[in-house]
Write a protein that holds these residues in place. Structure first.
Motif, mmCIF file in Angstrom:
data_model
loop_
_atom_site.group_PDB
_atom_site.id
_atom_site.type_symbol
_atom_site.label_atom_id
_atom_site.label_comp_id
_atom_site.label_asym_id
_atom_site.label_seq_id
_atom_site.Cartn_x
_atom_site.Cartn_y
_atom_site.Cartn_z
ATOM 1 N N GLU A 38 0.832 -1.213 0.000
ATOM 2 C CA GLU A 38 0.000 0.000 0.000
ATOM 3 C C GLU A 38 0.866 1.263 0.000
ATOM 4 N N GLN A 39 1.936 1.256 0.799
ATOM 5 C CA GLN A 39 2.821 2.417 0.840
ATOM 6 C C GLN A 39 3.494 2.640 -0.513
ATOM 7 N N ARG A 40 3.959 1.570 -1.138
ATOM 8 C CA ARG A 40 4.611 1.682 -2.444
ATOM 9 C C ARG A 40 3.621 2.144 -3.510
ATOM 10 N N LEU A 41 2.400 1.621 -3.474
ATOM 11 C CA LEU A 41 1.375 2.024 -4.432
ATOM 12 C C LEU A 41 1.047 3.510 -4.271
ATOM 13 N N LYS A 42 0.897 3.973 -3.039
ATOM 14 C CA LYS A 42 0.611 5.391 -2.800
ATOM 15 C C LYS A 42 1.758 6.271 -3.284
ATOM 16 N N ALA A 43 2.987 5.810 -3.056
ATOM 17 C CA ALA A 43 4.154 6.579 -3.512
ATOM 18 C C ALA A 43 4.167 6.671 -5.037
ATOM 19 N N LEU A 44 3.870 5.566 -5.717
ATOM 20 C CA LEU A 44 3.826 5.580 -7.186
ATOM 21 C C LEU A 44 2.687 6.458 -7.703
ATOM 22 N N MET A 45 1.548 6.392 -7.028
ATOM 23 C CA MET A 45 0.410 7.227 -7.435
ATOM 24 C C MET A 45 0.762 8.702 -7.308
ATOM 25 N N ALA A 46 1.453 9.046 -6.226
ATOM 26 C CA ALA A 46 1.857 10.436 -6.032
ATOM 27 C C ALA A 46 2.919 10.839 -7.049
ATOM 28 N N GLU A 47 3.880 9.962 -7.298
ATOM 29 C CA GLU A 47 4.963 10.260 -8.236
ATOM 30 C C GLU A 47 4.437 10.486 -9.651
ATOM 31 N N TYR A 48 3.444 9.698 -10.059
ATOM 32 C CA TYR A 48 2.911 9.818 -11.413
ATOM 33 C C TYR A 48 1.592 10.584 -11.464
ATOM 34 N N ALA A 49 1.207 11.194 -10.347
ATOM 35 C CA ALA A 49 -0.008 12.026 -10.254
ATOM 36 C C ALA A 49 -1.245 11.281 -10.763
ATOM 37 N N GLN A 50 -1.432 10.060 -10.280
ATOM 38 C CA GLN A 50 -2.588 9.258 -10.679
ATOM 39 C C GLN A 50 -3.609 9.237 -9.540
ATOM 40 N N PRO A 51 -4.848 9.584 -9.837
ATOM 41 C CA PRO A 51 -5.886 9.555 -8.800
ATOM 42 C C PRO A 51 -6.309 8.117 -8.474
ATOM 43 N N VAL A 52 -6.927 7.949 -7.326
ATOM 44 C CA VAL A 52 -7.378 6.641 -6.861
ATOM 45 C C VAL A 52 -8.316 6.005 -7.881
ATOM 46 N N LYS A 53 -9.226 6.793 -8.449
ATOM 47 C CA LYS A 53 -10.205 6.273 -9.402
ATOM 48 C C LYS A 53 -9.505 5.660 -10.624
ATOM 49 N N SER A 54 -8.486 6.308 -11.127
ATOM 50 C CA SER A 54 -7.753 5.821 -12.285
ATOM 51 C C SER A 54 -7.010 4.522 -11.974
ATOM 52 N N VAL A 55 -6.389 4.451 -10.810
ATOM 53 C CA VAL A 55 -5.650 3.253 -10.406
ATOM 54 C C VAL A 55 -6.625 2.095 -10.170
ATOM 55 N N ARG A 56 -7.770 2.388 -9.566
ATOM 56 C CA ARG A 56 -8.786 1.358 -9.334
ATOM 57 C C ARG A 56 -9.253 0.770 -10.664
ATOM 58 N N CYS A 57 -9.489 1.631 -11.649
ATOM 59 C CA CYS A 57 -9.916 1.184 -12.973
ATOM 60 C C CYS A 57 -8.838 0.296 -13.604
ATOM 61 N N LEU A 58 -7.589 0.699 -13.490
ATOM 62 C CA LEU A 58 -6.479 -0.094 -14.029
ATOM 63 C C LEU A 58 -6.414 -1.467 -13.376
ATOM 64 N N LEU A 59 -6.533 -1.515 -12.051
ATOM 65 C CA LEU A 59 -6.467 -2.789 -11.327
ATOM 66 C C LEU A 59 -7.646 -3.691 -11.694
ATOM 67 N N GLN A 60 -8.836 -3.117 -11.844
ATOM 68 C CA GLN A 60 -10.003 -3.914 -12.236
ATOM 69 C C GLN A 60 -9.816 -4.490 -13.639
ATOM 70 N N THR A 61 -9.239 -3.708 -14.530
ATOM 71 C CA THR A 61 -8.984 -4.185 -15.887
ATOM 72 C C THR A 61 -7.971 -5.329 -15.874
ATOM 73 N N LEU A 62 -6.887 -5.152 -15.123
ATOM 74 C CA LEU A 62 -5.882 -6.210 -15.025
ATOM 75 C C LEU A 62 -6.478 -7.493 -14.433
ATOM 76 N N LYS A 63 -7.321 -7.333 -13.440
ATOM 77 C CA LYS A 63 -7.950 -8.486 -12.817
ATOM 78 C C LYS A 63 -8.895 -9.185 -13.788
ATOM 79 N N SER A 64 -9.680 -8.423 -14.531
ATOM 80 C CA SER A 64 -10.625 -9.034 -15.467
ATOM 81 C C SER A 64 -9.906 -9.760 -16.597
#
Length: 94
Positions: free
Chosen positions: A63-89
């Motif tokens: 979780e800490q690494r994911l938050k750091a990457l999200m901050a580094e690449y300026a990605q909002p939670v909604k965008s990351v959630r969509c990406l993870l759901q796509t990868l899972k599907s």
């Protein structure tokens, strides 16, 4: 209840108890006696607790690494959630 009735009930109970004892003592006893869930040893419980703590530490680090990457690449939670759901599907993550 009179004394005769009490004595009769006591004899019935005593006979049932004696029968149950004979069944328990017989060498070919196949009674299905419920014993409850299996008992785990203290060592096993400690091992499970350590594994749980390890899993929690890994989860926190992720979780800490994911938050750091999200901050580094300026990605909002909604965008990351969509990406993870796509990868899972697509079966890329479990």
């Amino acid at each position: 209840m009179d004394e005769r009735e009490k004595l009769r009930k006591f004899r019935e109970l005593d006979d049932a108890f004696a029968d149950a004892l004979r069944e328990l003592e017989s060498p070919d006893n196949q009674l299905d006696i419920p014993t409850g869930p299996p008992v785990r040893s203290l060592e096993r419980l400690e091992q499970e607790a350590a594994e749980s703590q390890d899993e929690q530490a890994v989860q926190r680090a992720f979780e800490q690494r994911l938050k750091a990457l999200m901050a580094e690449y300026a990605q909002p939670v909604k965008s990351v959630r969509c990406l993870l759901q796509t990868l899972k599907s697509l079966g890329h993550i479990a």
